[in-house]
Design an enzyme around this catalytic site. Structure first.
Site, PDB file in Angstrom:
ATOM      1  N   ALA A 187       0.846  -1.200   0.000  1.00 18.98           N
ATOM      2  CA  ALA A 187       0.000   0.000   0.000  1.00 18.98           C
ATOM      3  C   ALA A 187       0.879   1.247   0.000  1.00 18.98           C
ATOM      4  O   ALA A 187       2.095   1.162  -0.163  1.00 18.98           O
ATOM      5  CB  ALA A 187      -0.921  -0.012   1.207  1.00 18.98           C
ATOM      6  N   ASN A 188       0.270   2.415   0.150  1.00 18.66           N
ATOM      7  CA  ASN A 188       1.032   3.667   0.262  1.00 18.66           C
ATOM      8  C   ASN A 188       0.330   4.600   1.247  1.00 18.66           C
ATOM      9  O   ASN A 188      -0.725   4.264   1.780  1.00 18.66           O
ATOM     10  CB  ASN A 188       1.209   4.315  -1.123  1.00 18.66           C
ATOM     11  N   ARG A 189       0.893   5.780   1.472  1.00 20.51           N
ATOM     12  CA  ARG A 189       0.433   6.668   2.544  1.00 20.51           C
ATOM     13  C   ARG A 189      -0.752   7.554   2.192  1.00 20.51           C
ATOM     14  O   ARG A 189      -1.133   8.431   2.971  1.00 20.51           O
ATOM     15  CB  ARG A 189       1.579   7.579   2.993  1.00 20.51           C
TER      16      ARG A 189
END
Ligand code: C5P
Length: 220
Positions: free
Chosen positions: A29-31
């Site tokens: 995933a990412n932020r």
């Protein structure tokens, strides 16, 4: 009541990160928080547009007055966006994962004593903005974002052409608190030129982008 310059227009907005499964319990995933995309969906609806928001996994609430479709992966996001066509306006704000795990495991991967960590080969995800920018059913106005840490405008101009967009909203994610935060400082890049806006909160950016869209839709 405020004027509704986008009444009768259909808009599709993507927002949030995507989750790319490794196995049933793990993912890449990412932020991205979804704050900017959700704010744009809400702002377009306030101007009268009929909005479909395609959101990756986020912890913020579905905006009022918007049809929200929840997805997990990039491929699901693309399918949901295509299902929402035709539209007049597409704003692709999601931080779509560039790569997915080539072969996600159907069962939880087990750690076995003494064994080396498993390799995790990746493959490229579809580019949703590029697909929509070159689509047979292309919306009249296609807008993308460019989150970069350096050479922001140069990369955005390149993206504009390559992805078939009318506008790229470039932001510098090397700045503290942009990715995942509540404020944003953006530069608008079109074929006509660039325009930098001051630092403001993401709701204000969303309102100004929606006003920009309404002004364009008026020109036609
Ligand atoms: O190429 P890059 O990821 O920097 O492009 C960012 C823009 O492209 C954003 O508008 C993002 O939503 C969109 N994008 C997409 N699908 C991808 C990658 C990026 O829609 N797979």
């Amino acid at each position: 009541d405020q004027p509704k310059p986008l009444a009768g227009r259909r808009a599709i907005v993507t927002s949030g990160p995507t989750h790319e499964p490794i196995d049933p319990v793990r993912y890449i995933a990412n932020r991205s928080s979804g704050r900017q995309g959700h704010a744009i969906a809400r702002a377009l609806a306030k101007l009268g547009a009929e909005v479909t928001l395609v959101s990756g996994p986020v912890t913020i609430a579905d905006p009022d007055g918007v049809k929200t479709v929840h997805v997990e992966s990039a491929r699901e996001m693309l399918a949901a966006v295509e299902a929402a066509l035709p539209a007049d306006i597409a704003v692709m704000v999601a931080a779509v994962a560039d790569w997915r795990v080539a072969q996600s495991a159907p069962q939880k991967m087990k750690k076995k004593p003494g064994e080396a960590p498993p390799p995790l080969p990746l493959e490229e995800n579809p580019d949703i903005l590029k697909t929509i920018g070159h689509h047979a059913n292309r919306p009249h106005l296609v807008i993308g974002f460019a989150a970069e840490t350096h050479d922001v405008v140069a990369y955005a101009s390149d993206k504009l052409a390559r992805k078939g967009a009318d506008l790229i909203v470039a932001n510098d994610v090397s700045k503290e608190g942009v990715m995942g935060g509540t404020r944003n400082q953006v530069t608008l890049v079109t074929r006509e030129g660039t325009e930098s806006w001051p630092d403001m909160d993401k709701d204000a950016v969303a309102n100004r982008i929606s006003d920009w869209i309404a002004a364009q839709s008026g020109k036609k």
